[in-house]
Scaffold this motif. Structure first.
Motif, PDB file in Angstrom:
ATOM      1  N   THR A 262       0.788  -1.022   0.179  1.00 22.62           N
ATOM      2  CA  THR A 262       0.110   0.112  -0.140  1.00 22.62           C
ATOM      3  C   THR A 262       0.900   1.115  -0.014  1.00 22.62           C
ATOM      4  O   THR A 262       0.283   2.323  -0.161  1.00 22.62           O
ATOM      5  CB  THR A 262      -0.997  -0.161   1.257  1.00 22.62           C
ATOM      6  OG1 THR A 262      -0.167   0.027   2.433  1.00 22.62           O
ATOM      7  CG2 THR A 262      -1.918  -0.998   0.968  1.00 22.62           C
ATOM      8  N   VAL A 263       2.042   1.147   0.271  1.00 25.07           N
ATOM      9  CA  VAL A 263       2.897   2.444   0.381  1.00 25.07           C
ATOM     10  C   VAL A 263       3.802   2.379  -0.850  1.00 25.07           C
ATOM     11  O   VAL A 263       4.572   1.568  -1.101  1.00 25.07           O
ATOM     12  CB  VAL A 263       3.871   2.449   1.542  1.00 25.07           C
ATOM     13  CG1 VAL A 263       4.562   3.877   1.700  1.00 25.07           C
ATOM     14  CG2 VAL A 263       2.847   2.382   2.793  1.00 25.07           C
ATOM     15  N   ARG A 264       3.743   3.377  -1.502  1.00 27.00           N
ATOM     16  CA  ARG A 264       4.466   3.557  -2.967  1.00 27.00           C
ATOM     17  C   ARG A 264       5.980   3.502  -2.607  1.00 27.00           C
ATOM     18  O   ARG A 264       6.423   4.164  -1.882  1.00 27.00           O
ATOM     19  CB  ARG A 264       4.016   5.035  -3.758  1.00 27.00           C
ATOM     20  CG  ARG A 264       4.670   4.996  -5.049  1.00 27.00           C
ATOM     21  CD  ARG A 264       4.467   6.471  -5.703  1.00 27.00           C
ATOM     22  NE  ARG A 264       2.851   6.753  -5.690  1.00 27.00           N
ATOM     23  CZ  ARG A 264       2.468   6.563  -6.977  1.00 27.00           C
ATOM     24  NH1 ARG A 264       2.923   6.020  -7.975  1.00 27.00           N
ATOM     25  NH2 ARG A 264       1.112   6.718  -7.104  1.00 27.00           N
ATOM     26  N   GLY A 265       6.492   2.646  -3.596  1.00 29.37           N
ATOM     27  CA  GLY A 265       8.049   2.581  -3.322  1.00 29.37           C
ATOM     28  C   GLY A 265       8.607   1.873  -2.544  1.00 29.37           C
ATOM     29  O   GLY A 265       9.655   1.409  -2.348  1.00 29.37           O
ATOM     30  N   ALA A 266       7.568   1.073  -1.447  1.00 25.29           N
ATOM     31  CA  ALA A 266       8.037   0.173  -0.260  1.00 25.29           C
ATOM     32  C   ALA A 266       8.377  -1.193  -0.952  1.00 25.29           C
ATOM     33  O   ALA A 266       7.613  -1.806  -1.860  1.00 25.29           O
ATOM     34  CB  ALA A 266       7.142   0.230   0.828  1.00 25.29           C
TER      35      ALA A 266
ATOM     36  N   SER B 105      12.459   6.206   0.173  1.00 27.70           N
ATOM     37  CA  SER B 105      13.218   7.236   0.718  1.00 27.70           C
ATOM     38  C   SER B 105      14.561   6.648   1.080  1.00 27.70           C
ATOM     39  O   SER B 105      15.512   7.227   1.505  1.00 27.70           O
ATOM     40  CB  SER B 105      12.855   7.894   2.013  1.00 27.70           C
ATOM     41  OG  SER B 105      12.798   7.028   3.151  1.00 27.70           O
ATOM     42  N   GLY B 106      14.728   5.348   1.078  1.00 27.36           N
ATOM     43  CA  GLY B 106      15.881   4.650   1.424  1.00 27.36           C
ATOM     44  C   GLY B 106      15.996   4.133   2.995  1.00 27.36           C
ATOM     45  O   GLY B 106      16.794   3.411   3.185  1.00 27.36           O
ATOM     46  N   ARG B 107      14.913   4.536   3.742  1.00 28.68           N
ATOM     47  CA  ARG B 107      14.768   4.365   5.111  1.00 28.68           C
ATOM     48  C   ARG B 107      14.323   2.648   5.357  1.00 28.68           C
ATOM     49  O   ARG B 107      13.595   2.226   4.519  1.00 28.68           O
ATOM     50  CB  ARG B 107      13.825   4.997   5.831  1.00 28.68           C
ATOM     51  CG  ARG B 107      13.378   4.769   7.347  1.00 28.68           C
ATOM     52  CD  ARG B 107      12.587   5.612   7.810  1.00 28.68           C
ATOM     53  NE  ARG B 107      12.267   5.181   9.144  1.00 28.68           N
ATOM     54  CZ  ARG B 107      11.000   5.441   9.768  1.00 28.68           C
ATOM     55  NH1 ARG B 107       9.908   5.906   8.970  1.00 28.68           N
ATOM     56  NH2 ARG B 107      10.702   4.892  10.850  1.00 28.68           N
ATOM     57  N   GLU B 108      15.130   2.056   6.228  1.00 24.11           N
ATOM     58  CA  GLU B 108      14.818   0.718   6.387  1.00 24.11           C
ATOM     59  C   GLU B 108      13.967   0.544   7.691  1.00 24.11           C
ATOM     60  O   GLU B 108      14.299   1.082   8.581  1.00 24.11           O
ATOM     61  CB  GLU B 108      16.292  -0.048   6.481  1.00 24.11           C
ATOM     62  CG  GLU B 108      16.429  -1.428   6.560  1.00 24.11           C
ATOM     63  CD  GLU B 108      17.770  -2.028   6.577  1.00 24.11           C
ATOM     64  OE1 GLU B 108      18.106  -2.465   7.695  1.00 24.11           O
ATOM     65  OE2 GLU B 108      18.163  -2.193   5.625  1.00 24.11           O
TER      66      GLU B 108
END
Length: 135
Positions: A84-88, A104-107
């Motif tokens: 549901t979250v774009r790019g995840a 964003s690159g966040r893990e």
């Protein structure tokens, strides 16, 4: 090593297509079974995370089930985020730990979050989802 139930995997060690990884990680059988027993349908939406947050935590009395259910809760949280979250997307660390990487690159270590939720109920899965979805 080739595992028959995984189908035709590439010969590259550890390689599995993103859909295959997502499919394996989304199973969460123990959590789905507990939720279904309580009348909660896990449909991979944020609303289902809210419903999980409302379950009576009877699993906390069972030290055998608690870590497994927490693992499943984390994988389910990750499944909802990835869908549901774009790019995840799912990523498997070198140590074998599945994490969700945001655009964003966040893990995000969803398994650790799921285990905390199963053990104490805090933070709530829906709250975690809300924090990730805002980024």
């Amino acid at each position: 090593m080739k595992i028959p139930f995984l189908g035709n995997r590439p010969d590259k060690r550890g390689a599995l297509d993103p859909e295959g990884i997502a499919g394996l990680l989304s199973e969460c059988e123990l959590l789905r079974s507990h939720a279904a027993g309580a009348g909660v349908e896990l449909d991979d939406t944020a609303a289902s995370l809210e419903a999980l947050d409302q379950l009576l935590p009877r699993w906390r009395d069972d030290e055998e089930i608690l870590p497994w259910l927490g693992n499943d809760a984390g994988l389910y949280l990750g499944t909802v985020i990835v869908r549901t979250v774009r790019g995840a997307a799912w990523e498997i660390r070198l140590d074998g730990q599945p994490v969700v990487r945001l655009a964003s690159g966040r893990e995000f270590d969803v398994v650790a979050s799921g285990q905390e939720w199963a053990a104490s109920g805090a933070p709530e899965l829906s709250q975690l989802y809300g924090e990730v979805a805002e980024v």
